[in-house]
Design a protein around this motif. Structure first.
Motif, PDB file in Angstrom:
ATOM      1  N   ARG A  54       0.825  -1.207   0.000  1.00  0.00           N
ATOM      2  CA  ARG A  54       0.000   0.000   0.000  1.00  0.00           C
ATOM      3  C   ARG A  54       0.858   1.254   0.000  1.00  0.00           C
ATOM      4  NH1 ARG A  54      -3.339  -3.111   3.489  1.00  0.00           N
ATOM      5  NH2 ARG A  54      -2.270  -2.237   5.328  1.00  0.00           N
ATOM      6  N   THR A  55       1.948   1.223   0.767  1.00  0.00           N
ATOM      7  CA  THR A  55       2.846   2.380   0.813  1.00  0.00           C
ATOM      8  C   THR A  55       3.460   2.653  -0.550  1.00  0.00           C
ATOM      9  OG1 THR A  55       3.371   1.959   3.136  1.00  0.00           O
ATOM     10  CG2 THR A  55       4.899   3.344   1.898  1.00  0.00           C
ATOM     11  N   CYS A  56       3.929   1.592  -1.213  1.00  0.00           N
ATOM     12  CA  CYS A  56       4.545   1.767  -2.529  1.00  0.00           C
ATOM     13  C   CYS A  56       3.521   2.247  -3.556  1.00  0.00           C
ATOM     14  CB  CYS A  56       5.174   0.451  -2.993  1.00  0.00           C
ATOM     15  SG  CYS A  56       6.623  -0.056  -2.035  1.00  0.00           S
ATOM     16  N   CYS A  57       2.300   1.707  -3.490  1.00  0.00           N
ATOM     17  CA  CYS A  57       1.259   2.117  -4.440  1.00  0.00           C
ATOM     18  C   CYS A  57       0.881   3.580  -4.246  1.00  0.00           C
ATOM     19  CB  CYS A  57       0.031   1.230  -4.271  1.00  0.00           C
ATOM     20  SG  CYS A  57       0.291  -0.493  -4.767  1.00  0.00           S
ATOM     21  N   ASN A  58       0.674   3.971  -2.995  1.00  0.00           N
ATOM     22  CA  ASN A  58       0.311   5.364  -2.716  1.00  0.00           C
ATOM     23  C   ASN A  58       1.447   6.318  -3.069  1.00  0.00           C
ATOM     24  OD1 ASN A  58      -2.243   4.712  -1.733  1.00  0.00           O
ATOM     25  ND2 ASN A  58      -1.480   4.358   0.338  1.00  0.00           N
ATOM     26  N   ASP A  59       2.690   5.878  -2.841  1.00  0.00           N
ATOM     27  CA  ASP A  59       3.833   6.719  -3.190  1.00  0.00           C
ATOM     28  C   ASP A  59       3.933   6.902  -4.702  1.00  0.00           C
ATOM     29  OD1 ASP A  59       6.458   8.038  -2.342  1.00  0.00           O
ATOM     30  OD2 ASP A  59       7.179   6.524  -3.746  1.00  0.00           O
ATOM     31  N   ALA A  60       3.658   5.832  -5.458  1.00  0.00           N
ATOM     32  CA  ALA A  60       3.687   5.937  -6.921  1.00  0.00           C
ATOM     33  C   ALA A  60       2.627   6.902  -7.424  1.00  0.00           C
ATOM     34  CB  ALA A  60       3.490   4.552  -7.536  1.00  0.00           C
ATOM     35  N   ARG A  61       1.416   6.817  -6.846  1.00  0.00           N
ATOM     36  CA  ARG A  61       0.356   7.732  -7.266  1.00  0.00           C
ATOM     37  C   ARG A  61       0.685   9.178  -6.909  1.00  0.00           C
ATOM     38  NH1 ARG A  61      -5.852   6.919  -5.458  1.00  0.00           N
ATOM     39  NH2 ARG A  61      -4.909   7.031  -3.378  1.00  0.00           N
ATOM     40  N   LYS A  62       1.184   9.399  -5.695  1.00  0.00           N
ATOM     41  CA  LYS A  62       1.534  10.749  -5.270  1.00  0.00           C
ATOM     42  C   LYS A  62       2.621  11.347  -6.154  1.00  0.00           C
ATOM     43  CE  LYS A  62       3.287  13.360  -1.306  1.00  0.00           C
ATOM     44  NZ  LYS A  62       3.781  13.265   0.102  1.00  0.00           N
ATOM     45  N   LYS A  63       3.622  10.526  -6.474  1.00  0.00           N
ATOM     46  CA  LYS A  63       4.719  11.019  -7.314  1.00  0.00           C
ATOM     47  C   LYS A  63       4.227  11.374  -8.707  1.00  0.00           C
ATOM     48  CE  LYS A  63       9.356   9.861  -8.954  1.00  0.00           C
ATOM     49  NZ  LYS A  63      10.431   8.834  -8.973  1.00  0.00           N
ATOM     50  N   TYR A  64       3.348  10.530  -9.279  1.00  0.00           N
ATOM     51  CA  TYR A  64       2.862  10.832 -10.621  1.00  0.00           C
ATOM     52  C   TYR A  64       1.964  12.055 -10.623  1.00  0.00           C
ATOM     53  CZ  TYR A  64       1.027  10.430 -15.275  1.00  0.00           C
ATOM     54  OH  TYR A  64       0.704  10.714 -16.576  1.00  0.00           O
ATOM     55  N   TYR A  65       1.100  12.163  -9.643  1.00  0.00           N
ATOM     56  CA  TYR A  65       0.172  13.292  -9.592  1.00  0.00           C
ATOM     57  C   TYR A  65       0.905  14.620  -9.446  1.00  0.00           C
ATOM     58  CZ  TYR A  65      -4.188  10.607  -9.267  1.00  0.00           C
ATOM     59  OH  TYR A  65      -5.257   9.811  -9.536  1.00  0.00           O
ATOM     60  N   THR A  66       2.040  14.616  -8.781  1.00  0.00           N
ATOM     61  CA  THR A  66       2.785  15.859  -8.546  1.00  0.00           C
ATOM     62  C   THR A  66       3.816  16.163  -9.630  1.00  0.00           C
ATOM     63  OG1 THR A  66       4.321  14.634  -7.124  1.00  0.00           O
ATOM     64  CG2 THR A  66       2.496  15.777  -6.048  1.00  0.00           C
ATOM     65  N   THR A  67       4.055  15.230 -10.547  1.00  0.00           N
ATOM     66  CA  THR A  67       5.076  15.469 -11.582  1.00  0.00           C
ATOM     67  C   THR A  67       4.536  15.393 -12.997  1.00  0.00           C
ATOM     68  OG1 THR A  67       5.724  13.120 -11.597  1.00  0.00           O
ATOM     69  CG2 THR A  67       6.941  14.607 -10.132  1.00  0.00           C
ATOM     70  N   TRP A  68       3.253  15.052 -13.172  1.00  0.00           N
ATOM     71  CA  TRP A  68       2.747  14.917 -14.540  1.00  0.00           C
ATOM     72  C   TRP A  68       2.811  16.246 -15.274  1.00  0.00           C
ATOM     73  CZ3 TRP A  68      -0.914  17.000 -17.709  1.00  0.00           C
ATOM     74  CH2 TRP A  68      -1.767  17.929 -17.143  1.00  0.00           C
ATOM     75  N   ASN A  69       2.552  17.363 -14.564  1.00  0.00           N
ATOM     76  CA  ASN A  69       2.536  18.674 -15.219  1.00  0.00           C
ATOM     77  C   ASN A  69       3.929  19.169 -15.572  1.00  0.00           C
ATOM     78  OD1 ASN A  69       2.961  18.840 -12.439  1.00  0.00           O
ATOM     79  ND2 ASN A  69       2.413  20.987 -12.370  1.00  0.00           N
ATOM     80  N   THR A  70       4.986  18.572 -14.994  1.00  0.00           N
ATOM     81  CA  THR A  70       6.365  18.905 -15.377  1.00  0.00           C
ATOM     82  C   THR A  70       6.920  17.867 -16.343  1.00  0.00           C
ATOM     83  OG1 THR A  70       7.178  17.753 -13.397  1.00  0.00           O
ATOM     84  CG2 THR A  70       6.850  20.125 -13.238  1.00  0.00           C
ATOM     85  N   ILE A  71       6.069  16.994 -16.836  1.00  0.00           N
ATOM     86  CA  ILE A  71       6.414  15.974 -17.842  1.00  0.00           C
ATOM     87  C   ILE A  71       7.574  15.105 -17.351  1.00  0.00           C
ATOM     88  CG2 ILE A  71       6.595  15.614 -20.340  1.00  0.00           C
ATOM     89  CD1 ILE A  71       4.447  17.607 -19.536  1.00  0.00           C
TER      90      ILE A  71
END
Length: 565
Positions: A54-71
């Motif tokens: 769960r920690t790894c999954c949530n970390d992956a989602r958080k990282k993608y959500y915060t970096t998608w706009n910087t490509i």
């Protein structure tokens, strides 16, 4: 006997401590670990301990959500993580689909959320491209993995063409057939008058060395890019010709070189900087963000940790060097600061000339104006250079609206408010006072003229009033040009869904609309560098005559040459 019982109690206590320590050591809630080492497919803790998964999954989602706009995060890699780890949040992602905003990203969701539907929907497109005959399954049947891979194998030999990037099915099929190598995603979310661009491909196909954002743009978007480039070329040439003419006229005409002439000359040099440097960088930045090839070492690559695959993108921060951003941002800010501060000081000069005419003539105003301009340019250069030496991440020059480079970040609004907005407000107040002073002195002059007491001073005061009115028109024009971008900048912090610095869940239509409005606002701001020349021609007869002489000098030279012959 007592010693034996004591030793047994002691041994029992030690055993309990050892068991407790062992339990704490193996419990995921108790021991510490590095996510980069644990959050990989083959790590035993991922499937053994649900809390770590769960920690790894949530970390992956958080990282993608915060970096998608910087490509900086490929969508394909994000879903591969969720699928490989069997994340519970996969159901939530498939239900909400926050990034299904383009045909490509929508097809990525179909691929990972309902692979049977994806394969059936994309089968015809793939068979048409590979010209491979296959027995189509019945409507309710799924295509087995082995059969699907056999259908996709011919894609490895197909050269990259633009037709592939118009069909998201083929783009994602290239990922499925890839056993190893690099999968590359192209994302462009800041091009004005263009829908969000998103596509993917493998780096091993033939023709990848020619790939750029241009490859994935639609025909309408390509036409808009060409129009933007042509418009910038015309505007740059117009601004250069206009301000070179202004500078030449003021230097050649001693009569116009009063204090206001010095201020106008300073503004002309700042506007010339816009024509020579700022507007042409719109074109160079468009090249970097649209036409630059994605094969350079600056491409941001990610190792998969799941297979022999890797993933890459081409983030904006890698498309140009920091020196490029700093240089362009520095020159842009300098020209803007000089224009604002020059109008600011020129307003006080005119107010003093109208309200205290006798005292104004007793001062060496032209010399004071020259000193003021020197201070303005030095102060502007200092203010504009602060981000170049700043180590703060939220105080840097960066890209805006796909073409414009300026100060961006949380601190940018504060700096703009202190260095630009406050002086502009004071200039508006000063302009209002100047209008009131002109009306008062005009009324007083008419009374004196009626009484026959002011005959010699009327010409001087008339010139002063004319200069003041010209300055008011210049301030008004500058206000109209700067107002759109000021409104956009002031409202963006209150619209997080369209703010590129904060947006996590995108709204495609709103982002495209805001980007286009920002671009138009910046073009209106840049056009201010041309209007002053037009104002001088309309308001000043002497300036207009000198301009005619300047542009008729070639004809005069030709006629004099003919007469000599």
């Amino acid at each position: 006997m007592f010693q034996m019982r004591s030793s047994k109690r002691l041994w029992g206590s030690l055993s309990s401590v050892i068991l407790l320590f062992t339990a704490c050591a193996v419990s995921p809630e108790r021991f510490t670990y590095r996510k980069s080492e644990v959050c990989i497919l083959d790590h035993p803790y991922i499937h053994k301990y649900p809390q770590i998964r769960r920690t790894c999954c949530n970390d992956a989602r958080k990282k993608y959500y915060t970096t998608w706009n910087t490509i900086e995060g490929p969508l394909m890699q994000y879903f591969e993580k969720l699928e490989s780890w069997k994340c519970d949040i996969m159901k939530e992602e498939c239900s909400r689909r926050p990034y299904a905003i383009t045909p490509y990203s929508e097809m990525v969701y179909r691929r990972f959320c309902n692979v049977t539907e994806f394969r059936r929907e994309c089968l015809d497109s793939i068979l048409q491209l590979t010209t491979r005959k296959s027995v189509l399954p019945r409507s309710n049947d799924s295509i087995p993995d082995e059969e699907w891979l056999n259908i996709l194998k011919p894609l490895k030999e197909i050269a990259t063409t633009e037709n592939i990037y118009k069909k998201p099915c083929l783009q994602i099929a290239l990922h499925d057939v890839m056993e190893s190598g690099r999968y590359h995603e192209i994302i462009n979310i800041q091009m004005p008058f263009c829908a969000l661009t998103w596509c993917g491909m493998t780096a091993d196909v033939s023709g990848f060395d020619k790939i750029s954002d241009w490859t994935c743009l639609s025909r309408g978007c390509r036409a808009n890019v060409v129009i933007i480039i042509i418009t910038c070329c015309i505007m740059s040439l117009t601004v250069i010709i206009a301000n070179v003419s202004v500078i030449t006229v003021f230097i050649r005409t001693r009569k116009s070189m009063n204090s206001q002439g010095v201020f106008k000359l300073s503004i002309a040099f700042a506007d010339l900087l816009v024509g020579i440097i700022v507007i042409p960088t719109f074109i160079s930045t468009t090249y970097l963000y649209v036409f630059q090839k994605h094969t350079g070492p600056s491409t941001l690559a990610y190792t998969s940790n799941f297979s022999n695959k890797s993933y890459s993108t081409f983030p904006p921060k890698y498309r140009a060097s920091e020196g490029y951003y700093d240089t362009v941002g520095f020159l842009t800010a300098t020209s803007l600061f000089v224009s604002v501060y020059t109008l600011f000081i020129a307003g006080f000069d005119r107010l003093f000339a109208i309200s205290k005419p006798l005292r104004f003539r007793s001062y060496k105003t032209k010399k004071i104006a020259k000193y003021s301009i020197c201070v303005i340019w030095i102060a502007s250069l200092i203010f504009a250079s602060i981000p170049m030496f700043s180590r703060l991440d939220n105080l840097q020059y960066g890209i805006l609206t796909g073409v414009f480079i300026a100060l961006r970040g949380e601190v940018a609004m504060i700096i703009y408010a202190v260095t630009l907005f406050i002086p502009t407000i004071i200039t508006w107040v000063n302009t209002a006072l100047l209008l009131i002073a002109i009306k008062k002195h005009s009324a007083a002059t008419r009374e004196l003229q009626t009484a026959g007491e002011v005959e010699n001073q009327d010409g001087v005061r008339g010139i002063e009033r004319q200069l003041a009115r010209t300055l008011i028109i210049m301030v008004g024009t500058f206000t109209l040009c700067v107002l759109p971008i000021a409104i956009v900048a002031a409202t963006q912090p209150f619209m997080p869904s369209v703010n590129f610095d904060f947006v996590h869940i995108p709204d495609a239509k709103s982002l495209t609309a805001v980007t286009s409005i920002e671009f138009l606002s910046i073009m209106i701001l840049a056009s201010n560098s041309f209007w002053n020349c037009l104002i001088y021609n309309i308001r000043n007869r002497d300036f207009r005559q000198e301009m005619k002489k300047l542009f008729s000098i070639r004809g005069t030279t030709c006629e004099s040459t003919k007469n000599r012959n």
